[in-house]
Design an enzyme around this catalytic site. Structure first.
Site, PDB file in Angstrom:
ATOM      1  N   GLY A  52       0.809  -1.219   0.000  1.00  0.00           N
ATOM      2  CA  GLY A  52       0.000   0.000   0.000  1.00  0.00           C
ATOM      3  C   GLY A  52       0.837   1.260   0.000  1.00  0.00           C
ATOM      4  O   GLY A  52       2.063   1.216   0.121  1.00  0.00           O
ATOM      5  N   CYS A  79       4.488  -6.584   2.169  1.00  0.00           N
ATOM      6  CA  CYS A  79       4.965  -5.210   2.332  1.00  0.00           C
ATOM      7  C   CYS A  79       4.119  -4.458   3.374  1.00  0.00           C
ATOM      8  O   CYS A  79       4.252  -4.713   4.560  1.00  0.00           O
ATOM      9  CB  CYS A  79       4.993  -4.494   0.975  1.00  0.00           C
ATOM     10  SG  CYS A  79       6.029  -3.011   0.972  1.00  0.00           S
ATOM     11  N   TYR A  80       3.236  -3.560   2.967  1.00  0.00           N
ATOM     12  CA  TYR A  80       2.349  -2.884   3.919  1.00  0.00           C
ATOM     13  C   TYR A  80       1.551  -3.914   4.718  1.00  0.00           C
ATOM     14  O   TYR A  80       1.273  -3.724   5.902  1.00  0.00           O
ATOM     15  CB  TYR A  80       1.412  -1.944   3.167  1.00  0.00           C
ATOM     16  CG  TYR A  80       0.476  -1.131   4.038  1.00  0.00           C
ATOM     17  CD1 TYR A  80       0.907   0.032   4.666  1.00  0.00           C
ATOM     18  CD2 TYR A  80      -0.853  -1.531   4.216  1.00  0.00           C
ATOM     19  CE1 TYR A  80       0.044   0.784   5.462  1.00  0.00           C
ATOM     20  CE2 TYR A  80      -1.723  -0.789   5.007  1.00  0.00           C
ATOM     21  CZ  TYR A  80      -1.267   0.372   5.624  1.00  0.00           C
ATOM     22  OH  TYR A  80      -2.130   1.116   6.412  1.00  0.00           O
ATOM     23  N   HIS A 166       7.855  -8.080  -2.553  1.00  0.00           N
ATOM     24  CA  HIS A 166       6.691  -8.384  -3.402  1.00  0.00           C
ATOM     25  C   HIS A 166       6.901  -9.689  -4.182  1.00  0.00           C
ATOM     26  O   HIS A 166       7.540  -9.686  -5.241  1.00  0.00           O
ATOM     27  CB  HIS A 166       6.435  -7.231  -4.372  1.00  0.00           C
ATOM     28  CG  HIS A 166       5.928  -5.994  -3.708  1.00  0.00           C
ATOM     29  ND1 HIS A 166       4.590  -5.753  -3.493  1.00  0.00           N
ATOM     30  CD2 HIS A 166       6.592  -4.941  -3.178  1.00  0.00           C
ATOM     31  CE1 HIS A 166       4.452  -4.594  -2.873  1.00  0.00           C
ATOM     32  NE2 HIS A 166       5.649  -4.074  -2.668  1.00  0.00           N
ATOM     33  N   GLU A 168       4.774 -11.191  -5.916  1.00  0.00           N
ATOM     34  CA  GLU A 168       3.960 -11.169  -7.134  1.00  0.00           C
ATOM     35  C   GLU A 168       4.680 -10.548  -8.326  1.00  0.00           C
ATOM     36  O   GLU A 168       4.243 -10.690  -9.477  1.00  0.00           O
ATOM     37  CB  GLU A 168       2.637 -10.429  -6.879  1.00  0.00           C
ATOM     38  CG  GLU A 168       2.752  -8.924  -6.683  1.00  0.00           C
ATOM     39  CD  GLU A 168       3.029  -8.497  -5.254  1.00  0.00           C
ATOM     40  OE1 GLU A 168       2.666  -7.367  -4.909  1.00  0.00           O
ATOM     41  OE2 GLU A 168       3.613  -9.292  -4.485  1.00  0.00           O
ATOM     42  N   ASP A 224     -14.470  -8.633 -25.131  1.00  0.00           N
ATOM     43  CA  ASP A 224     -15.298  -8.711 -23.920  1.00  0.00           C
ATOM     44  C   ASP A 224     -16.781  -8.862 -24.236  1.00  0.00           C
ATOM     45  O   ASP A 224     -17.451  -9.754 -23.710  1.00  0.00           O
ATOM     46  CB  ASP A 224     -15.074  -7.477 -23.037  1.00  0.00           C
ATOM     47  CG  ASP A 224     -13.619  -7.307 -22.644  1.00  0.00           C
ATOM     48  OD1 ASP A 224     -12.893  -8.315 -22.644  1.00  0.00           O
ATOM     49  OD2 ASP A 224     -13.213  -6.170 -22.357  1.00  0.00           O
ATOM     50  N   LYS A 365      -8.486 -10.103 -18.451  1.00  0.00           N
ATOM     51  CA  LYS A 365      -8.554 -10.160 -19.913  1.00  0.00           C
ATOM     52  C   LYS A 365      -8.112 -11.508 -20.469  1.00  0.00           C
ATOM     53  O   LYS A 365      -8.760 -12.062 -21.363  1.00  0.00           O
ATOM     54  CB  LYS A 365      -7.684  -9.047 -20.514  1.00  0.00           C
ATOM     55  CG  LYS A 365      -7.921  -8.794 -21.991  1.00  0.00           C
ATOM     56  CD  LYS A 365      -9.193  -8.002 -22.186  1.00  0.00           C
ATOM     57  CE  LYS A 365      -9.385  -7.574 -23.620  1.00  0.00           C
ATOM     58  NZ  LYS A 365     -10.509  -6.639 -23.765  1.00  0.00           N
TER      59      LYS A 365
END
Length: 509
Positions: A52, A79-80, A166, A168, A224, A365
């Site tokens: 964050g 992290c945060y 992180h 990710e 979409d 997506k």
């Protein structure tokens, strides 16, 4: 599912995407959401607290609902998120003596299921100015950084873990493995999130929700809306009606393409409305991009509402809203100034009394494309590069005119054809052209010209949140430039955009 609580990190979507790629379902919510607002809390197998923008010791710092600590579910703080765990359990968080941004080395100093099968030394991606000064009671320190900062903690009994980096982000070499350890070893999640199961679930849900009522969809021909139409048609059949608004801001041949693909399947249930003049008239003299988006959205709704009134006993509206539209429209900070308006989120007039149907609203997506393949849609739809809702309305910079639209449409057609013939189209996230409002001096056949500039843009991305410009081969750039200048009257110069996102955006407007 895995519940992801978002505290404002730019990487939150990456967490969700990586978990989905492991065939585990997850959902993202604002970090301070009340648990009563989460639809199926009993299905939560684990909780991730994202990074964050704030510091946990600041006044009004965003905090999670207190009930998450008593659910008895495994928790991973990133992290945060780590700092939230530390603060909650009585440790001190303060500005770091040595801030860590970018590639960082950590050493694993204690065994933990979170770091199962990892070597002692690891490269990670850090992005923080605060640090946890001491380890909370009943926790142990399991990793330190080269700066001697506390890099990871764990409480194996309560299954609560925190990392100051992180996992990710791709620059964390074994980040995916760390997330796998959390969702499989610690949370024991099954791999049951597939497009086949999603179709069965959605068709059943749509049938229950809609019954024998009629559904209307604004069909654009993009990925979409096409996939949304395919899955709802599977559920309601002839009760699905589609309206395609030909507003004149599309690619060359787009209206005919929609007719060819969807005309046979829907017959009279597909209505194509010619509204070119209406849109051009409303856009006359407008140069501000946000105003253009609002005018285009408003005109679209005007046409759509008019067509909806012609269908008796209509009760449902189908939209191709996808998950990034939802996530980017809700913030831990509350209402925020948008980078650009999402036409599918909050864009409907209050006067339109229709129930909303959004079968793709929890899909990214790439998952929408996988769903399209499962539904046997043609490759020319599934593999299409993204195209903005307002179309060329935000690629003609400055005032929009019929002449400028024709120049850009022809230039765009040439650029796409050359990129396709070079075999690069399916390897690029998005490639397109932009028409600048400025004219430049040129010379053709010994005669001075004063014509428009065409910008060529091509980017690599996985979710449009970040993007890197594509290093197109010089011979491809040469062909595109030569053909546009030779064949498109009104353009005498082609330039190539080499900006990344951030700091630039993918689209120019």
């Amino acid at each position: 599912m895995i519940l992801i609580l978002d505290f404002g990190s730019q990487y939150t979507q990456l967490i969700a995407r990586l978990i989905r790629e492991e065939k585990v379902y997850c959902e993202v919510y604002p970090g301070n959401i009340k648990l009563s607002k989460i639809k199926d809390i009993s299905s939560i197998e684990g909780i991730i607290l994202s990074g964050g923008y704030a510091s946990v010791y600041e006044k009004n710092a965003p905090l999670p609902n207190e009930k998450i600590w008593t659910l008895g579910k495994p928790i991973l703080g990133i992290c945060y998120g780590l700092q939230l765990i530390a603060k909650h359990f009585g440790a001190k968080v303060a500005p770091a003596k040595s801030r860590e941004f970018g590639k960082t080395q950590i050493s694993i100093i204690a065994q933990s299921p979170l770091f199962k099968n990892l070597l002692t030394d690891q490269q990670v991606w850090a992005s923080h100015g605060d640090e946890v000064l001491n380890v909370p009671k009943n926790f142990k320190l399991i990793a330190k950084s080269d700066n001697n900062a506390n890099a990871a903690i764990s409480n194996d009994l309560q299954k609560i873990y925190g990392v100051q980096f992180h996992p990710e982000v791709k620059h964390t070499n074994n980040g995916r493995k760390i997330l796998q350890n959390f969702i499989f070893t610690i949370c024991a999640c099954p791999k049951n999130w597939t497009m086949e199961s999603y179709i069965k679930q959605q068709v059943k849900q749509i049938k229950m929700q809609v019954g024998d009522e009629k559904v209307l969809c604004a069909l654009s021909g993009g990925v979409d809306s096409s996939v949304a139409v395919a899955i709802v048609h599977k559920a309601v059949g002839k009760n699905l009606f589609c309206v395609y608004v030909d507003h004149g801001l599309q690619k060359m041949g787009e209206t005919q393409r929609v007719k060819n693909i969807f005309g046979k399947k829907f017959g009279k249930n597909l209505k194509i409305v010619n509204a070119k003049k209406l849109f051009l008239d409303k856009l006359k003299g407008v140069v501000d991009p946000e105003q253009k988006r609002k005018i285009i959205g408003g005109a679209f709704i005007e046409v759509f509402e008019r067509e909806a009134k012609k269908i008796k006993d209509l009760n449902f509206l189908l939209q191709g809203t996808i998950y990034p539209d939802i996530i980017e429209s809700v913030s831990i900070k509350g209402k925020k100034a948008p980078i650009k308006s999402h036409h599918n989120v909050g864009g409907l007039p209050k006067t339109m009394k229709l129930n909303l149907l959004e079968p793709l609203k929890f899909l990214f997506k790439d998952e929408v494309r996988l769903l399209g393949k499962e539904l046997k849609l043609p490759d020319e739809i599934i593999n299409r590069q993204p195209f903005p809702g307002p179309g060329f309305g935000v690629r003609v910079l400055g005032e929009i005119t019929k002449e400028k639209l024709e120049i850009l449409r022809k230039a765009d057609f040439i650029a796409e054809a050359e990129i396709r013939s070079s075999g690069l189209y399916d390897k690029i996230w998005q490639s397109f052209t932009v028409l600048l409002p400025q004219k430049t001096v040129g010379v053709m056949g010994d005669v001075r010209t004063y014509e428009y500039v065409i910008v060529l843009r091509a980017v690599h991305s996985c979710d449009a949140m970040t993007a890197e410009w594509v290093k197109l081969p010089y011979e491809v750039l040469d062909k595109i430039s030569s053909k546009i200048i030779n064949e498109v009257r009104g353009a005498n110069r082609v330039v190539y955009d080499i900006s990344n996102k951030p700091p630039a955006t993918i689209e120019w407007e």
